[in-house]
Motif scaffolding. Sequence first.
Motif, PDB file in Angstrom:
ATOM      1  N   HIS A 125       3.902  69.319  82.021  1.00 30.32           N
ATOM      2  CA  HIS A 125       4.964  69.333  81.010  1.00 30.32           C
ATOM      3  C   HIS A 125       4.814  68.072  80.190  1.00 30.32           C
ATOM      4  O   HIS A 125       4.823  66.991  80.719  1.00 30.32           O
ATOM      5  CB  HIS A 125       6.326  69.338  81.706  1.00 30.32           C
ATOM      6  CG  HIS A 125       7.476  69.475  80.775  1.00 30.32           C
ATOM      7  ND1 HIS A 125       7.974  70.687  80.405  1.00 30.32           N
ATOM      8  CD2 HIS A 125       8.242  68.567  80.142  1.00 30.32           C
ATOM      9  CE1 HIS A 125       8.997  70.511  79.596  1.00 30.32           C
ATOM     10  NE2 HIS A 125       9.178  69.223  79.421  1.00 30.32           N
ATOM     11  N   SER A 126       4.662  68.219  78.909  1.00 31.39           N
ATOM     12  CA  SER A 126       4.516  67.044  78.060  1.00 31.39           C
ATOM     13  C   SER A 126       5.472  67.174  76.904  1.00 31.39           C
ATOM     14  O   SER A 126       6.442  67.898  76.972  1.00 31.39           O
ATOM     15  CB  SER A 126       3.070  66.947  77.570  1.00 31.39           C
ATOM     16  OG  SER A 126       2.763  68.074  76.774  1.00 31.39           O
TER      17      SER A 126
ATOM     18  N   GLN B 262       5.089  68.814  74.422  1.00 34.90           N
ATOM     19  CA  GLN B 262       4.814  70.046  73.695  1.00 34.90           C
ATOM     20  C   GLN B 262       6.068  70.902  73.611  1.00 34.90           C
ATOM     21  O   GLN B 262       6.922  70.847  74.465  1.00 34.90           O
ATOM     22  CB  GLN B 262       3.693  70.824  74.361  1.00 34.90           C
ATOM     23  CG  GLN B 262       4.027  71.303  75.773  1.00 34.90           C
ATOM     24  CD  GLN B 262       2.842  71.921  76.458  1.00 34.90           C
ATOM     25  OE1 GLN B 262       1.848  72.209  75.846  1.00 34.90           O
ATOM     26  NE2 GLN B 262       2.956  72.136  77.756  1.00 34.90           N
TER      27      GLN B 262
ATOM     28  N   HIS C  94      13.414  73.343  74.457  1.00 29.51           N
ATOM     29  CA  HIS C  94      12.734  72.050  74.502  1.00 29.51           C
ATOM     30  C   HIS C  94      12.540  71.619  73.058  1.00 29.51           C
ATOM     31  O   HIS C  94      11.942  72.352  72.272  1.00 29.51           O
ATOM     32  CB  HIS C  94      11.381  72.179  75.193  1.00 29.51           C
ATOM     33  CG  HIS C  94      11.465  72.889  76.502  1.00 29.51           C
ATOM     34  ND1 HIS C  94      11.854  72.260  77.655  1.00 29.51           N
ATOM     35  CD2 HIS C  94      11.250  74.182  76.832  1.00 29.51           C
ATOM     36  CE1 HIS C  94      11.862  73.135  78.643  1.00 29.51           C
ATOM     37  NE2 HIS C  94      11.499  74.311  78.171  1.00 29.51           N
TER      38      HIS C  94
ATOM     39  N   GLN D 218       6.348  72.379  83.761  1.00 30.49           N
ATOM     40  CA  GLN D 218       6.436  73.238  82.576  1.00 30.49           C
ATOM     41  C   GLN D 218       7.343  74.415  82.900  1.00 30.49           C
ATOM     42  O   GLN D 218       7.219  75.023  83.966  1.00 30.49           O
ATOM     43  CB  GLN D 218       5.050  73.731  82.191  1.00 30.49           C
ATOM     44  CG  GLN D 218       5.033  74.516  80.911  1.00 30.49           C
ATOM     45  CD  GLN D 218       3.636  74.895  80.520  1.00 30.49           C
ATOM     46  OE1 GLN D 218       2.999  75.688  81.200  1.00 30.49           O
ATOM     47  NE2 GLN D 218       3.162  74.329  79.439  1.00 30.49           N
ATOM     48  N   HIS D 219       8.252  74.697  82.017  1.00 23.08           N
ATOM     49  CA  HIS D 219       9.168  75.813  82.226  1.00 23.08           C
ATOM     50  C   HIS D 219       9.654  76.317  80.880  1.00 23.08           C
ATOM     51  O   HIS D 219       9.845  75.544  79.953  1.00 23.08           O
ATOM     52  CB  HIS D 219      10.351  75.395  83.105  1.00 23.08           C
ATOM     53  CG  HIS D 219      11.016  74.129  82.644  1.00 23.08           C
ATOM     54  ND1 HIS D 219      10.493  72.886  82.899  1.00 23.08           N
ATOM     55  CD2 HIS D 219      12.132  73.922  81.929  1.00 23.08           C
ATOM     56  CE1 HIS D 219      11.279  71.974  82.364  1.00 23.08           C
ATOM     57  NE2 HIS D 219      12.281  72.571  81.764  1.00 23.08           N
ATOM     58  N   ALA D 220       9.805  77.604  80.794  1.00 18.75           N
ATOM     59  CA  ALA D 220      10.303  78.216  79.561  1.00 18.75           C
ATOM     60  C   ALA D 220      11.113  79.445  79.943  1.00 18.75           C
ATOM     61  O   ALA D 220      10.567  80.439  80.382  1.00 18.75           O
ATOM     62  CB  ALA D 220       9.149  78.586  78.638  1.00 18.75           C
TER      63      ALA D 220
ATOM     64  N   HIS E 190       7.693  74.503  73.785  1.00 20.82           N
ATOM     65  CA  HIS E 190       7.368  75.765  74.448  1.00 20.82           C
ATOM     66  C   HIS E 190       7.797  76.918  73.572  1.00 20.82           C
ATOM     67  O   HIS E 190       8.920  76.977  73.107  1.00 20.82           O
ATOM     68  CB  HIS E 190       8.062  75.839  75.810  1.00 20.82           C
ATOM     69  CG  HIS E 190       7.671  74.703  76.699  1.00 20.82           C
ATOM     70  ND1 HIS E 190       6.468  74.648  77.324  1.00 20.82           N
ATOM     71  CD2 HIS E 190       8.310  73.563  77.020  1.00 20.82           C
ATOM     72  CE1 HIS E 190       6.382  73.534  78.013  1.00 20.82           C
ATOM     73  NE2 HIS E 190       7.490  72.858  77.845  1.00 20.82           N
TER      74      HIS E 190
ATOM     75  N   GLU F  75      15.818  68.292  75.943  1.00 22.17           N
ATOM     76  CA  GLU F  75      15.968  69.731  76.121  1.00 22.17           C
ATOM     77  C   GLU F  75      17.418  70.038  76.421  1.00 22.17           C
ATOM     78  O   GLU F  75      18.192  69.147  76.780  1.00 22.17           O
ATOM     79  CB  GLU F  75      15.068  70.251  77.251  1.00 22.17           C
ATOM     80  CG  GLU F  75      15.449  69.766  78.631  1.00 22.17           C
ATOM     81  CD  GLU F  75      14.509  70.258  79.723  1.00 22.17           C
ATOM     82  OE1 GLU F  75      13.474  70.887  79.418  1.00 22.17           O
ATOM     83  OE2 GLU F  75      14.820  70.007  80.895  1.00 22.17           O
TER      84      GLU F  75
END
Length: 164
Positions: free
Chosen positions: A22-23, A25, A123, A115-117, A27, A92
């Motif tokens: 997870h950066s 970025q 985010h 990382q999660h979406a 999502h 987020e």
Amino acid sequence: MKTLKFIAISALLAAANTVFAHSNQIHEPAGPMTQETQEQQAWGVAGDARSALRTITLNMGDDMRFSPHHFSVKRGETVRLHVVNQGQIMHEVVLGTQASLHEHAQMMLKFPGMQHAEPYMAHVAPDTSEDLVWNFNRAGSFDFACLIAGHYQAGMTGTFTVTE
């Protein structure tokens, strides 16, 4: 035997690193909501943007606060949450219950790159905004928070009420 354990542990750690990367970025949404992708949560279900008749702007910043820190909606209402990051770091918003947010925050401390979406989270990179569309089909008092490691612990939380 020790070599086999070392290889197995190394493989698990490498896989976890890939899954939990997870950066800063952004999502992308999982795609259009269909009946199959709409998972009922205690606080509602993903909404269809075409059904949103109201927009609530949620501002967040590096002071680790949301503004407003509370909002109210009517049961059954589909709302577009326009989430604005006014800060210089990634933030987020995640909708949930106190228990689900606390559990997720603990995971984020253990795996800060996770990382999660999900449709109930957005985010948002610095100086940008994202929309989260949600159908609040369950009455009650619920919570939202920024679960990036350290943000939740600094008090970056809020509440929302779904009335009958």
